[in-house]
Design an enzyme around this catalytic site. Structure first.
Site, short mmCIF file in Angstrom:
data_model
loop_
_atom_site.label_atom_id
_atom_site.label_comp_id
_atom_site.label_asym_id
_atom_site.label_seq_id
_atom_site.Cartn_x
_atom_site.Cartn_y
_atom_site.Cartn_z
N PHE A 19 13.03 9.61 3.80
CA PHE A 19 12.64 9.44 2.39
C PHE A 19 12.68 10.81 1.67
CE2 PHE A 19 9.55 8.74 -1.02
CZ PHE A 19 9.96 7.50 -1.49
N ASP A 62 4.68 9.80 9.09
CA ASP A 62 4.54 9.17 7.78
C ASP A 62 4.53 7.67 8.01
OD1 ASP A 62 4.84 8.04 5.27
OD2 ASP A 62 6.03 9.72 4.51
N ARG A 102 17.00 -4.31 -0.55
CA ARG A 102 15.87 -4.27 0.38
C ARG A 102 14.93 -5.42 0.06
NH1 ARG A 102 12.02 0.92 0.74
NH2 ARG A 102 11.23 -0.12 -1.11
N TYR A 123 -0.25 2.05 -2.01
CA TYR A 123 0.17 1.05 -3.02
C TYR A 123 1.25 0.13 -2.48
CZ TYR A 123 3.52 4.87 -3.84
OH TYR A 123 4.44 5.87 -3.67
N LYS A 124 1.64 0.29 -1.20
CA LYS A 124 2.61 -0.62 -0.59
C LYS A 124 1.83 -1.78 0.02
CE LYS A 124 5.95 3.05 -0.41
NZ LYS A 124 6.33 4.32 0.21
C1 PLP Z 1 6.50 5.48 -0.55
C2 PLP Z 1 6.71 6.70 0.26
C3 PLP Z 1 6.28 7.95 -0.20
C4 PLP Z 1 5.65 8.04 -1.55
O1 PLP Z 1 5.06 9.25 -1.86
P1 PLP Z 1 4.24 9.36 -3.24
O2 PLP Z 1 3.65 10.68 -3.20
O3 PLP Z 1 3.28 8.22 -3.27
O4 PLP Z 1 5.24 9.18 -4.35
C5 PLP Z 1 6.48 9.05 0.63
N1 PLP Z 1 7.10 8.92 1.83
C6 PLP Z 1 7.55 7.72 2.29
C7 PLP Z 1 8.22 7.62 3.62
C8 PLP Z 1 7.38 6.59 1.50
O5 PLP Z 1 7.81 5.41 1.93
#
Ligand code: PLP
Length: 409
Positions: free
Chosen positions: A135, A212, A384, A237-238
Site C-alpha cells: 500500500f 500492518d 476489488r 474505518y474498514k
Molecule cells: C487503509 C490502509 C492505510 C490507511 O492509512 P490512513 O492513514 O488511514 O490513510 C494504510 N495502510 C494500509 C495497508 C491500508 O490498507
C-alpha cells in the site's frame, strides 16, 4: 469449496437462511440508494447504533461533562478501546494496544521507533524490508525513513495474486535488517500471510516484525501475542466501521514498551501530563506511544462495532467471511468467465475481499457506482470486491456480481 456449476449452491436465499449471523445485517443503516455495497473493506457502513450514539455523546458527554470528561474517562479512552480491540480481534492481552492518530502516522511512529531500537543497539543494521507493491502509505514512509537515516530499502517481489511468504521473507531479511513491514492481509490480492511463520523468519535475524493489519482486523482472527509479533498497526474505518478518518490502533508487545522511543513526544504520552515540568519523561506502558489529545469523538463508532464483533465472536465472523468470498468467486467463475481472480483461491490464505482483473474494470466500476452497486477500482485493471461479514448478505453479493457481469459485458 463451492461447486460453481451447482445452482443449488449458488442460491443466495438458501445461503442467507443458513447464515447464523444473517440478522446482524439489519443493524446497519440501509443507505439511500444502496443496491450492493462491495467496499466494506475500504469504508465500513455505519451501525444504526452509531446513528444514535454520536448525538448522544455530544449531548451527555461533551455538553454534559465538558472539561470534566477528561478526568472522567476520556484521557484513557484510547487505551480502554485498544484493550477491547485487542481482546476481540487481535489476540492481544491488555495494556498493549492503543487507539490514536491515523494509520499513516502510527506506521511512521512505530518504524521510527524500530530504527531507534535496532540501529542504535547493533550499529551494523541499515536496511528496511517491504513488499514492492505494498500500500502506498507504507512504502512512502519506509522510503522517507530510509532516505532520512541513510538506510537501504530491500524490496520484496511478491506474486500479483499473492503476498509475503516465509520463503520470500527469508530471501530479503538478513543480519542487516532493522525491521520488516508487511501486511497481514494484502490490500489488493487479499493474501493472508502466515504471520507467525514470517515473524519467526524476521526475528531469527534479530530484526523487528512490524505488521500492518488494516485489511485483517475485524475480519480475520489474529493472535499477535501468541505469534510473538513485535509491533502492529491497523485501520479502524474498514472492518471496524469507525467512519471516515476514524483513528487507528497500534500494538506494541509488552516486552518492547520500556524501551519504545516515540518520535513525536507529546504531553499526553508523558509520565505526568499535567505536571508541566521541563524535560520529557515517557509514560510507562503503551500510553508512551500517544502524542497529543486523543480523538475521542472518532472512537464512538469504533466502540459500537467492537460490541458487535464481541457478540458474534471473531471466529464466526471469519467463517462467514470465508463463505462470502467462496460464494463471490463461484459467481465470478460462473458469470464472468473472461475475468481473472487475482486473489488466492485457497480460502486459508485469503482475507475478506477478492480482486477480479478485467480490462474493462475502470469503466465498469464508474457505471456501477451510479447504479448503487459499489465495488472498488484498483489500478490498473482490478475490481476489488470487499465483503464485510457482519453487514453483507449473500443476496447482496449475488446482486453485486450479476451487476458487475453486466457492466463488464
Ligand atoms: C487503509 C490502509 C492505510 C490507511 O492509512 P490512513 O492513514 O488511514 O490513510 C494504510 N495502510 C494500509 C495497508 C491500508 O490498507
Amino acid at each position: 469449496m463451492l461447486d460453481p456449476v451447482d445452482p443449488a449452491v449458488l442460491d443466495p436465499v438458501a445461503l442467507d437462511a443458513a447464515d447464523p449471523l444473517a440478522a446482524v445485517v439489519d443493524r446497519f443503516e440501509p443507505g439511500d440508494d444502496l443496491v450492493a455495497y462491495l467496499d466494506g473493506n475500504s469504508l465500513g457502513r455505519p451501525l444504526r447504533a452509531t446513528v444514535d450514539a454520536l448525538p448522544e455523546f455530544v449531548r451527555t458527554q461533551w455538553a454534559g461533562r465538558l472539561i470534566r470528561g477528561w478526568d472522567e474517562g476520556w484521557l484513557s479512552q484510547g487505551e480502554r478501546l485498544g484493550d477491547r480491540i485487542g481482546a476481540a480481534c487481535l489476540g492481544a492481552a491488555s495494556g498493549q494496544t492503543v487507539v490514536a492518530d491515523s494509520t499513516t502516522v502510527l506506521i511512521f511512529k512505530l518504524l521510527r521507533a524500530a530504527i531507534a531500537a535496532r540501529r542504535d543497539r547493533d550499529g551494523i543494521r541499515d536496511e528496511l524490508v517491504i513488499v514492492a507493491d505494498e500500500f502506498p502509505t507504507d512504502r512512502f514512509i519506509v522510503e522517507r525513513l530510509a532516505s532520512d537515516h541513510g538506510l537501504t530499502v530491500r524490496w520484496v517481489d511478491a506474486p500479483h495474486d499473492g503476498g509475503i511468504t516465509p520463503a520470500l521473507a527469508a530471501e530479503a531479511v538478513s543480519e542487516r535488517t532493522i525491521a520488516a513491514l508487511f501486511s497481514g492481509v494484502a490490500y489488493r490480492s487479499a493474501w493472508l500471510a502466515d504471520i507467525a511463520a514470517v515473524t519467526g523468519v524476521v526475528q531469527s535475524q534479530g530484526a523487528l516484525a512490524v505488521w500492518d493489519c488494516s485489511h485483517a482486523v475485524g475480519s480475520v482472527p489474529l493472535s499477535l501475542d501468541h505469534w510473538g509479533v513485535d509491533y502492529a498497526v491497523g485501520c479502524s474505518y474498514k472492518y471496524l466501521n469507525g467512519g471516515p478518518g476514524a483513528p487507528a490502533w497500534a500494538y506494541v508487545a509488552a516486552r518492547h514498551q520500556g524501551a519504545l522511543r516515540n518520535p513525536i513526544p507529546g504531553w499526553l504520552g508523558a509520565a505526568e501530563p499535567f505536571s508541566m515540568t521541563s524535560g520529557f519523561e515517557p509514560a510507562p506502558g503503551i500510553r508512551r506511544l500517544v502524542s497529543g489529545t486523543p480523538p475521542i469523538v472518532g472512537m464512538v463508532p469504533i466502540a459500537d462495532m467492537v460490541t458487535e464483533i464481541e457478540a458474534a465472536g471473531i471466529e464466526a465472523v471469519r467463517a462467514k467471511s470465508v463463505a462470502l468470498t467462496e460464494y463471490a468467486i463461484a459467481l465470478v467463475d460462473a458469470l464472468i468467465p473472461d475475468a481473472v481472480v487475482a486473489s488466492p483461491r485457497d480460502a486459508a490464505r485469503r482475507g475478506g475481499h477478492i480482486t477480479v482483473d478485467h480490462p474493462k474494470a475502470r469503466r465498469a466500476v464508474d457505471r456501477l457506482w451510479v447504479e448503487g452497486v459499489i465495488p472498488d477500482f484498483r489500478h490498473p485493471s482490478g475490481v476489488r470486491i470487499g465483503l464485510s461479514p457482519l453487514s453483507t448478505s449473500f443476496a447482496e453479493v449475488e446482486r453485486g456480481v450479476r451487476a458487475l457481469a453486466a457492466a463488464l459485458a
